[in-house]
Design a protein around this motif. Structure first.
Motif, PDB file in Angstrom:
ATOM      1  N   SER A 194       0.827  -1.212   0.000  1.00  0.00           N
ATOM      2  CA  SER A 194       0.000   0.000   0.000  1.00  0.00           C
ATOM      3  C   SER A 194       0.857   1.256   0.000  1.00  0.00           C
ATOM      4  O   SER A 194       0.592   2.206  -0.736  1.00  0.00           O
ATOM      5  CB  SER A 194      -0.921   0.017   1.231  1.00  0.00           C
ATOM      6  OG  SER A 194      -1.830  -1.062   1.197  1.00  0.00           O
ATOM      7  N   VAL A 195       1.906   1.256   0.812  1.00  0.00           N
ATOM      8  CA  VAL A 195       2.790   2.425   0.896  1.00  0.00           C
ATOM      9  C   VAL A 195       3.417   2.716  -0.458  1.00  0.00           C
ATOM     10  O   VAL A 195       3.417   3.853  -0.944  1.00  0.00           O
ATOM     11  CB  VAL A 195       3.887   2.207   1.954  1.00  0.00           C
ATOM     12  CG1 VAL A 195       4.936   3.315   1.877  1.00  0.00           C
ATOM     13  CG2 VAL A 195       3.277   2.176   3.354  1.00  0.00           C
ATOM     14  N   GLU A 196       3.972   1.677  -1.092  1.00  0.00           N
ATOM     15  CA  GLU A 196       4.639   1.874  -2.383  1.00  0.00           C
ATOM     16  C   GLU A 196       3.633   2.280  -3.459  1.00  0.00           C
ATOM     17  O   GLU A 196       3.939   3.111  -4.325  1.00  0.00           O
ATOM     18  CB  GLU A 196       5.364   0.589  -2.803  1.00  0.00           C
ATOM     19  CG  GLU A 196       6.395   0.086  -1.809  1.00  0.00           C
ATOM     20  CD  GLU A 196       7.482   1.100  -1.519  1.00  0.00           C
ATOM     21  OE1 GLU A 196       7.715   2.001  -2.358  1.00  0.00           O
ATOM     22  OE2 GLU A 196       8.103   1.015  -0.452  1.00  0.00           O
ATOM     23  N   MET A 197       2.436   1.703  -3.416  1.00  0.00           N
ATOM     24  CA  MET A 197       1.433   2.006  -4.442  1.00  0.00           C
ATOM     25  C   MET A 197       0.885   3.421  -4.307  1.00  0.00           C
ATOM     26  O   MET A 197       0.562   4.062  -5.306  1.00  0.00           O
ATOM     27  CB  MET A 197       0.301   0.975  -4.377  1.00  0.00           C
ATOM     28  CG  MET A 197       0.723  -0.393  -4.862  1.00  0.00           C
ATOM     29  SD  MET A 197      -0.530  -1.658  -4.556  1.00  0.00           S
ATOM     30  CE  MET A 197       0.330  -3.139  -5.089  1.00  0.00           C
ATOM     31  N   VAL A 198       0.765   3.920  -3.077  1.00  0.00           N
ATOM     32  CA  VAL A 198       0.327   5.304  -2.878  1.00  0.00           C
ATOM     33  C   VAL A 198       1.333   6.261  -3.503  1.00  0.00           C
ATOM     34  O   VAL A 198       0.967   7.232  -4.180  1.00  0.00           O
ATOM     35  CB  VAL A 198       0.154   5.608  -1.373  1.00  0.00           C
ATOM     36  CG1 VAL A 198       0.057   7.115  -1.133  1.00  0.00           C
ATOM     37  CG2 VAL A 198      -1.091   4.923  -0.823  1.00  0.00           C
ATOM     38  N   GLU A 199       2.627   5.987  -3.305  1.00  0.00           N
ATOM     39  CA  GLU A 199       3.660   6.849  -3.872  1.00  0.00           C
ATOM     40  C   GLU A 199       3.633   6.807  -5.400  1.00  0.00           C
ATOM     41  O   GLU A 199       3.774   7.840  -6.067  1.00  0.00           O
ATOM     42  CB  GLU A 199       5.030   6.427  -3.336  1.00  0.00           C
ATOM     43  CG  GLU A 199       5.176   6.650  -1.831  1.00  0.00           C
ATOM     44  CD  GLU A 199       6.542   6.252  -1.305  1.00  0.00           C
ATOM     45  OE1 GLU A 199       7.374   5.790  -2.104  1.00  0.00           O
ATOM     46  OE2 GLU A 199       6.786   6.416  -0.089  1.00  0.00           O
ATOM     47  N   ALA A 200       3.463   5.613  -5.969  1.00  0.00           N
ATOM     48  CA  ALA A 200       3.409   5.488  -7.429  1.00  0.00           C
ATOM     49  C   ALA A 200       2.160   6.168  -7.983  1.00  0.00           C
ATOM     50  O   ALA A 200       2.211   6.855  -9.010  1.00  0.00           O
ATOM     51  CB  ALA A 200       3.432   4.017  -7.830  1.00  0.00           C
ATOM     52  N   LEU A 201       1.021   6.003  -7.300  1.00  0.00           N
ATOM     53  CA  LEU A 201      -0.229   6.586  -7.767  1.00  0.00           C
ATOM     54  C   LEU A 201      -0.167   8.111  -7.790  1.00  0.00           C
ATOM     55  O   LEU A 201      -0.732   8.747  -8.683  1.00  0.00           O
ATOM     56  CB  LEU A 201      -1.390   6.127  -6.882  1.00  0.00           C
ATOM     57  CG  LEU A 201      -2.777   6.644  -7.278  1.00  0.00           C
ATOM     58  CD1 LEU A 201      -3.174   6.149  -8.662  1.00  0.00           C
ATOM     59  CD2 LEU A 201      -3.832   6.232  -6.247  1.00  0.00           C
ATOM     60  N   GLU A 231       8.791   1.653  -7.630  1.00  0.00           N
ATOM     61  CA  GLU A 231       7.943   1.303  -6.490  1.00  0.00           C
ATOM     62  C   GLU A 231       7.484  -0.148  -6.589  1.00  0.00           C
ATOM     63  O   GLU A 231       7.397  -0.859  -5.591  1.00  0.00           O
ATOM     64  CB  GLU A 231       6.723   2.232  -6.421  1.00  0.00           C
ATOM     65  CG  GLU A 231       7.034   3.720  -6.341  1.00  0.00           C
ATOM     66  CD  GLU A 231       7.815   4.112  -5.113  1.00  0.00           C
ATOM     67  OE1 GLU A 231       7.894   3.316  -4.158  1.00  0.00           O
ATOM     68  OE2 GLU A 231       8.363   5.236  -5.098  1.00  0.00           O
ATOM     69  N   GLY A 232       7.211  -0.589  -7.820  1.00  0.00           N
ATOM     70  CA  GLY A 232       6.772  -1.967  -8.027  1.00  0.00           C
ATOM     71  C   GLY A 232       7.843  -2.987  -7.704  1.00  0.00           C
ATOM     72  O   GLY A 232       7.551  -4.095  -7.245  1.00  0.00           O
ATOM     73  N   LEU A 233       9.113  -2.634  -7.943  1.00  0.00           N
ATOM     74  CA  LEU A 233      10.209  -3.548  -7.614  1.00  0.00           C
ATOM     75  C   LEU A 233      10.253  -3.809  -6.113  1.00  0.00           C
ATOM     76  O   LEU A 233      10.535  -4.937  -5.686  1.00  0.00           O
ATOM     77  CB  LEU A 233      11.541  -2.961  -8.096  1.00  0.00           C
ATOM     78  CG  LEU A 233      11.838  -3.092  -9.585  1.00  0.00           C
ATOM     79  CD1 LEU A 233      13.107  -2.334  -9.952  1.00  0.00           C
ATOM     80  CD2 LEU A 233      11.964  -4.560  -9.999  1.00  0.00           C
ATOM     81  N   GLU A 234       9.983  -2.786  -5.324  1.00  0.00           N
ATOM     82  CA  GLU A 234       9.951  -2.984  -3.878  1.00  0.00           C
ATOM     83  C   GLU A 234       8.793  -3.896  -3.481  1.00  0.00           C
ATOM     84  O   GLU A 234       8.929  -4.752  -2.606  1.00  0.00           O
ATOM     85  CB  GLU A 234       9.855  -1.634  -3.165  1.00  0.00           C
ATOM     86  CG  GLU A 234      11.076  -0.751  -3.374  1.00  0.00           C
ATOM     87  CD  GLU A 234      11.138   0.397  -2.388  1.00  0.00           C
ATOM     88  OE1 GLU A 234      10.776   0.205  -1.208  1.00  0.00           O
ATOM     89  OE2 GLU A 234      11.555   1.493  -2.787  1.00  0.00           O
ATOM     90  N   VAL A 235       7.646  -3.707  -4.128  1.00  0.00           N
ATOM     91  CA  VAL A 235       6.501  -4.585  -3.864  1.00  0.00           C
ATOM     92  C   VAL A 235       6.839  -6.024  -4.262  1.00  0.00           C
ATOM     93  O   VAL A 235       6.573  -6.969  -3.512  1.00  0.00           O
ATOM     94  CB  VAL A 235       5.249  -4.111  -4.628  1.00  0.00           C
ATOM     95  CG1 VAL A 235       4.117  -5.119  -4.484  1.00  0.00           C
ATOM     96  CG2 VAL A 235       4.798  -2.740  -4.126  1.00  0.00           C
ATOM     97  N   ALA A 236       7.440  -6.183  -5.440  1.00  0.00           N
ATOM     98  CA  ALA A 236       7.797  -7.521  -5.917  1.00  0.00           C
ATOM     99  C   ALA A 236       8.795  -8.190  -4.980  1.00  0.00           C
ATOM    100  O   ALA A 236       8.696  -9.392  -4.687  1.00  0.00           O
ATOM    101  CB  ALA A 236       8.378  -7.428  -7.330  1.00  0.00           C
ATOM    102  N   PHE A 237       9.771  -7.405  -4.495  1.00  0.00           N
ATOM    103  CA  PHE A 237      10.761  -7.949  -3.560  1.00  0.00           C
ATOM    104  C   PHE A 237      10.076  -8.478  -2.303  1.00  0.00           C
ATOM    105  O   PHE A 237      10.356  -9.591  -1.843  1.00  0.00           O
ATOM    106  CB  PHE A 237      11.772  -6.858  -3.194  1.00  0.00           C
ATOM    107  CG  PHE A 237      12.686  -7.232  -2.064  1.00  0.00           C
ATOM    108  CD1 PHE A 237      13.789  -8.038  -2.285  1.00  0.00           C
ATOM    109  CD2 PHE A 237      12.431  -6.786  -0.767  1.00  0.00           C
ATOM    110  CE1 PHE A 237      14.633  -8.394  -1.241  1.00  0.00           C
ATOM    111  CE2 PHE A 237      13.265  -7.135   0.279  1.00  0.00           C
ATOM    112  CZ  PHE A 237      14.373  -7.939   0.046  1.00  0.00           C
ATOM    113  N   ILE A 238       9.172  -7.678  -1.752  1.00  0.00           N
ATOM    114  CA  ILE A 238       8.482  -8.087  -0.530  1.00  0.00           C
ATOM    115  C   ILE A 238       7.623  -9.325  -0.769  1.00  0.00           C
ATOM    116  O   ILE A 238       7.655 -10.287   0.002  1.00  0.00           O
ATOM    117  CB  ILE A 238       7.612  -6.926  -0.006  1.00  0.00           C
ATOM    118  CG1 ILE A 238       8.515  -5.789   0.493  1.00  0.00           C
ATOM    119  CG2 ILE A 238       6.683  -7.394   1.116  1.00  0.00           C
ATOM    120  CD1 ILE A 238       7.776  -4.508   0.762  1.00  0.00           C
ATOM    121  N   VAL A 239       6.864  -9.322  -1.857  1.00  0.00           N
ATOM    122  CA  VAL A 239       5.961 -10.444  -2.136  1.00  0.00           C
ATOM    123  C   VAL A 239       6.735 -11.736  -2.380  1.00  0.00           C
ATOM    124  O   VAL A 239       6.435 -12.784  -1.797  1.00  0.00           O
ATOM    125  CB  VAL A 239       5.067 -10.126  -3.357  1.00  0.00           C
ATOM    126  CG1 VAL A 239       4.305 -11.370  -3.793  1.00  0.00           C
ATOM    127  CG2 VAL A 239       4.084  -9.013  -3.022  1.00  0.00           C
TER     128      VAL A 239
END
Length: 251
Positions: free
Chosen positions: A15-22, A136-144
């Motif tokens: 959510s944090v990363e997606m808010v920044e990207a959005l 931002e998506g790379l950080e999400v992908a790393f976490i997932v």
């Protein structure tokens, strides 16, 4: 217990990363046109899908114990950085992150690039949204991927990220503005503590430690880190207040 924290960590961090990207996508879409913003976003998501498809199975082939040691160490580095910055913001030593300010800055920069020709693909808008969504998506992908591989529940981690995407995207479509009402700094604090908790748990397991109570030890670690956060922030606030008072006296 492990599954609950896994889903929540994936959801909150995403959510944090997606808010920044959005915020960037909205700024570009409203000033440079939605065509370039959406194409840039789609291209970044396609690249992210390829990266996850390539590296996700590779992590799955690594034996579980060394995988947890590696991932636990990486999560500790990643989580402690978020945790440290969140404590500095909460105590006043670092400025709070403001999506409204980011939105205004990006909007001004986009407008300064000049008008977009009718029907043309705006290279500036495309490049900015592509870069922002990809990073931002790379950080999400790393976490997932790391969470899912270490817990052997990649699907649950992906569900957490997917739920975050739906919530953030839905709010963005409804209000068409940066999600400034979302307590992003509080989310970052929470995510930093949770990533540090998982990192500690998995790194210790990977090194051969046996936690008392099994997965329920995650809750104990979370309480310890939360208490430490409260203590550190309280101390830093007093330190910041004292420094500010000395500065005023000197001035």
């Amino acid at each position: 217990m492990n599954g609950i924290f896994l889903f929540l960590s994936s959801f909150l961090a995403s959510s944090v990363e997606m808010v920044e990207a959005l915020t960037i996508v909205l700024a570009v879409g409203l000033t440079r046109g939605w065509r370039s913003a959406l194409i840039g976003t789609a291209a970044a998501l396609a690249v992210l899908a390829i990266i996850v498809a390539l590296f996700g199975p590779v992590l799955g082939r690594i034996p579980l114990q060394p995988l947890r040691l590696i991932v636990g160490g990486l999560l500790l580095v990643f989580g402690v950085q978020w945790w440290r910055k969140a404590m500095l913001r909460a105590s006043g030593f670092k400025a709070l992150h403001d999506e409204d300010v980011t939105f205004a800055e990006e909007t001004t920069a986009a407008r300064a690039q000049g008008a977009v020709a009718p029907g043309a693909l705006d290279s500036y808008g495309f490049a900015l949204t592509f870069k922002s969504v990809l990073l931002e998506g790379l950080e999400v992908a790393f976490i997932v991927v790391t969470f899912g591989a270490s817990a052997q529940r990649l699907g649950l981690a992906a569900w957490g990220a997917g739920a975050a995407l739906l919530v953030v995207l839905g709010l963005g479509l409804l209000i068409h503005r940066p999600l400034s009402q979302v307590p992003e700094n509080t989310l970052k604090f929470t995510v930093g503590v949770m990533l540090t908790t998982f990192g500690t748990f998995w790194a210790a397991e990977g090194a051969g430690a046996v936690w008392p109570g099994g997965d329920t030890a995650i809750l104990g670690l979370l309480v310890v880190y939360a208490a430490a956060s409260y203590g550190y922030v309280s101390w830093l606030r007093r330190l910041h207040t004292a420094r500010a008072a000395r500065t005023e006296v000197t001035a």
